[in-house]
Design an enzyme around this catalytic site. Structure first.
Site, short mmCIF file in Angstrom:
data_model
loop_
_atom_site.label_atom_id
_atom_site.label_comp_id
_atom_site.label_asym_id
_atom_site.label_seq_id
_atom_site.Cartn_x
_atom_site.Cartn_y
_atom_site.Cartn_z
N CYS A 1 -15.66 1.14 -1.42
CA CYS A 1 -15.42 1.01 0.03
C CYS A 1 -14.60 2.17 0.61
O CYS A 1 -15.14 2.98 1.36
CB CYS A 1 -14.75 -0.31 0.34
N PHE B 1 0.82 -1.22 0.00
CA PHE B 1 0.00 0.00 0.00
C PHE B 1 0.85 1.26 0.00
O PHE B 1 0.42 2.32 0.46
CB PHE B 1 -1.00 0.00 1.17
N1 LIG Z 1 -17.29 -4.99 -2.13
C1 LIG Z 1 -16.32 -5.15 -1.23
O1 LIG Z 1 -15.14 -5.35 -1.55
C2 LIG Z 1 -16.64 -5.09 0.24
C3 LIG Z 1 -15.67 -5.55 1.18
C4 LIG Z 1 -15.98 -5.47 2.54
C5 LIG Z 1 -17.17 -4.91 2.95
N2 LIG Z 1 -18.07 -4.46 2.03
C6 LIG Z 1 -19.33 -3.89 2.50
O2 LIG Z 1 -20.35 -4.83 2.20
C7 LIG Z 1 -21.58 -4.17 1.90
C8 LIG Z 1 -22.07 -4.60 0.53
O3 LIG Z 1 -21.13 -4.18 -0.44
P1 LIG Z 1 -21.19 -4.70 -1.95
O4 LIG Z 1 -19.95 -4.20 -2.59
O5 LIG Z 1 -21.50 -6.15 -1.98
O6 LIG Z 1 -22.46 -3.88 -2.48
P2 LIG Z 1 -23.37 -4.20 -3.78
O7 LIG Z 1 -24.03 -2.92 -4.12
O8 LIG Z 1 -22.53 -4.92 -4.80
O9 LIG Z 1 -24.45 -5.24 -3.24
C9 LIG Z 1 -25.51 -4.93 -2.42
C10 LIG Z 1 -26.71 -5.76 -2.84
O10 LIG Z 1 -27.75 -5.62 -1.87
C11 LIG Z 1 -28.99 -5.68 -2.58
N3 LIG Z 1 -30.05 -5.14 -1.72
C12 LIG Z 1 -30.32 -3.84 -1.42
N4 LIG Z 1 -31.36 -3.76 -0.58
C13 LIG Z 1 -31.77 -5.03 -0.33
C14 LIG Z 1 -32.78 -5.61 0.48
N5 LIG Z 1 -33.60 -4.85 1.22
N6 LIG Z 1 -32.91 -6.96 0.49
C15 LIG Z 1 -32.10 -7.74 -0.25
N7 LIG Z 1 -31.12 -7.25 -1.03
C16 LIG Z 1 -30.94 -5.91 -1.07
C17 LIG Z 1 -28.71 -4.90 -3.84
O11 LIG Z 1 -29.66 -5.19 -4.85
C18 LIG Z 1 -27.29 -5.36 -4.18
O12 LIG Z 1 -27.29 -6.48 -5.04
C19 LIG Z 1 -21.26 -2.67 2.03
O13 LIG Z 1 -21.57 -2.24 3.31
C20 LIG Z 1 -19.76 -2.62 1.79
O14 LIG Z 1 -19.17 -1.48 2.38
C21 LIG Z 1 -17.84 -4.57 0.69
#
Ligand SMILES: NC(=O)c1ccc[n+]([C@@H]2O[C@H](COP(=O)([O-])OP(=O)(O)OC[C@H]3O[C@@H](n4cnc5c(N)ncnc54)[C@H](O)[C@@H]3O)[C@@H](O)[C@H]2O)c1
Length: 353
Positions: free
Chosen positions: A264, A253
């Site tokens: 994120c 990093f």
């Molecule tokens: N993407 C990463 O690398 C990562 C890593 C660690 C933590 N996170 C955290 O994880 C969480 C999700 O991130 P992501 O990247 O997967 O987001 P994303 O937007 O790819 O996925 C979220 C999903 O939730 C669904 N959704 C929304 N409301 C809903 C409901 N009421 N019921 C069912 N499904 C619903 C959406 O349709 C979407 O498919 C966030 O808080 C993010 O900060 C993400």
């Protein structure tokens, strides 16, 4: 164990398929019909190395299904909340409407003794609020917070081989039950001695935002050094190598460049600042504003450099931008520095982009 995963995006879909790999029966629930249908037909809705194979393998076992209907989550002993927590429009704080909606949708199926586990990255205090809501509406139901540290591009490996597990559990008679349920969920991962931190809700929530703040700070630190190196003629790569040999600092990093983006780091450091402000502790995190500023300056600097190599003007020039995602091995374009640079370049009047 029968498990439900609410929200099947980058985090949830990989989590759901990985849980099948760990031996469980999993239903993934997502309100997005197209995403849910694609996943159910073994078509990954996003690019993530190794995920397509994992999805096919998990579906073929007959222990993975997807639905838009939360009632399909009935009977699961553990329900994971994996929905998005994006930045609010025009504000730094996290938009918790999806977490709220997902948590409330579970009220249709949740039974006493079942465990709701938050995985989404949330402002400190969210887990306690949800635990109170479930305590009133479904007495005897259980809540834990179990932040996720996967990196896009390595999501499958990170989910199946995490470097640590963090369980946020409230004190009380049920604490040991909750810990052993989570141990059962992560059976093979726990069995191979993966470090585990069992703590309270607030610490578990903060571990995630603190980790992302540290990583963002490291990137902005080396980018600030890059600004100075430009001013002095010093070489930032050699500087990074030389300071990186100190294992208190480490080389990871410390690559100067276009800075961080994605779904994120940017929104997590802003949400952390906003939450600190609400708690009256905003001074503790004012440095993150500078981390954010340094990061955003990189994008502007990139456009300046492009203009400089075009003899001071982009007007009428043909400009190609290679790459659109926020990092390699991902198709995620959320807050992508590349797209930001492309948009800024476009405003400077090249003939085509
Ligand atoms: N993407 C990463 O690398 C990562 C890593 C660690 C933590 N996170 C955290 O994880 C969480 C999700 O991130 P992501 O990247 O997967 O987001 P994303 O937007 O790819 O996925 C979220 C999903 O939730 C669904 N959704 C929304 N409301 C809903 C409901 N009421 N019921 C069912 N499904 C619903 C959406 O349709 C979407 O498919 C966030 O808080 C993010 O900060 C993400």
């Amino acid at each position: 164990m029968r498990i439900s995963v609410i929200g099947c995006g980058y985090l949830g879909a990989v989590h759901a398929a990985s849980l099948v790999e760990l031996g469980h029966e999993v239903v993934g629930i997502d309100v997005d019909e197209r995403k849910s249908a694609a996943l159910g037909h073994a078509r990954s809705p996003f690019y993530e190395p190794g995920f397509q194979d994992l999805l096919e393998h998990s579906l073929a076992s007959g222990r993975l299904s997807f639905s838009t209907d939360v009632t399909q989550a009935a009977g699961a002993r553990v329900h994971f909340i994996c929905v998005g927590t994006p930045q609010k429009h025009g504000e730094y704080g996290a938009d918790l409407q999806f977490v709220q909606a997902a948590a409330e949708s579970l009220l249709r199926v949740l039974e006493p003794g079942e465990l709701v586990v938050g995985k989404s990255t949330v402002p400190v205090g969210t887990a306690a609020g949800l635990a109170q809501m479930y305590g009133e509406k479904v007495p005897g139901s259980l809540v834990a917070w179990n932040p996720e540290f996967l990196r896009e591009g390595f999501a499958v490996r990170d989910t199946l081989h995490p470097d640590r597990l963090v369980y946020g559990i409230a004190d009380g008679a049920e604490a040991a039950t909750i810990e052993s349920m989570l141990d059962e969920v992560y059976g093979p991962i726990v069995a191979r001695g993966t470090p585990k931190v069992v703590t309270d809700y607030a610490t578990a929530e903060m571990v995630k935002t603190a980790a992302n703040s540290f990583l963002a700070t490291k990137i902005s630190f080396i980018n600030a050094m890059a600004e100075l190196c430009e001013a002095t003629g010093a070489d930032v790569k050699q500087l990074a190598d030389a300071i990186g040999y100190d294992d208190r600092i480490g080389r990871k990093f410390l690559n100067a460049g276009l800075g961080f983006g994605g779904g994120c780091l940017p929104k997590d450091i802003r949400a952390f600042m906003a939450r600190a402000g609400e708690l009256g502790a905003d001074q503790a995190l004012t440095f993150l504003r500078e981390v954010d500023n340094i990061n955003m300056r990189r994008r502007i600097r990139m456009v300046e450099l492009a203009r400089e190599v075009c003899d001071g003007s982009l007007l009428g020039k043909r400009v190609a931008v290679l790459g659109a995602a926020f990092k390699p091995d991902s198709d995620d374009i959320r807050d992508s520095p590349a797209l930001n640079v492309a948009a800024q370049l476009q405003l400077q009047g090249p003939s085509s982009g």
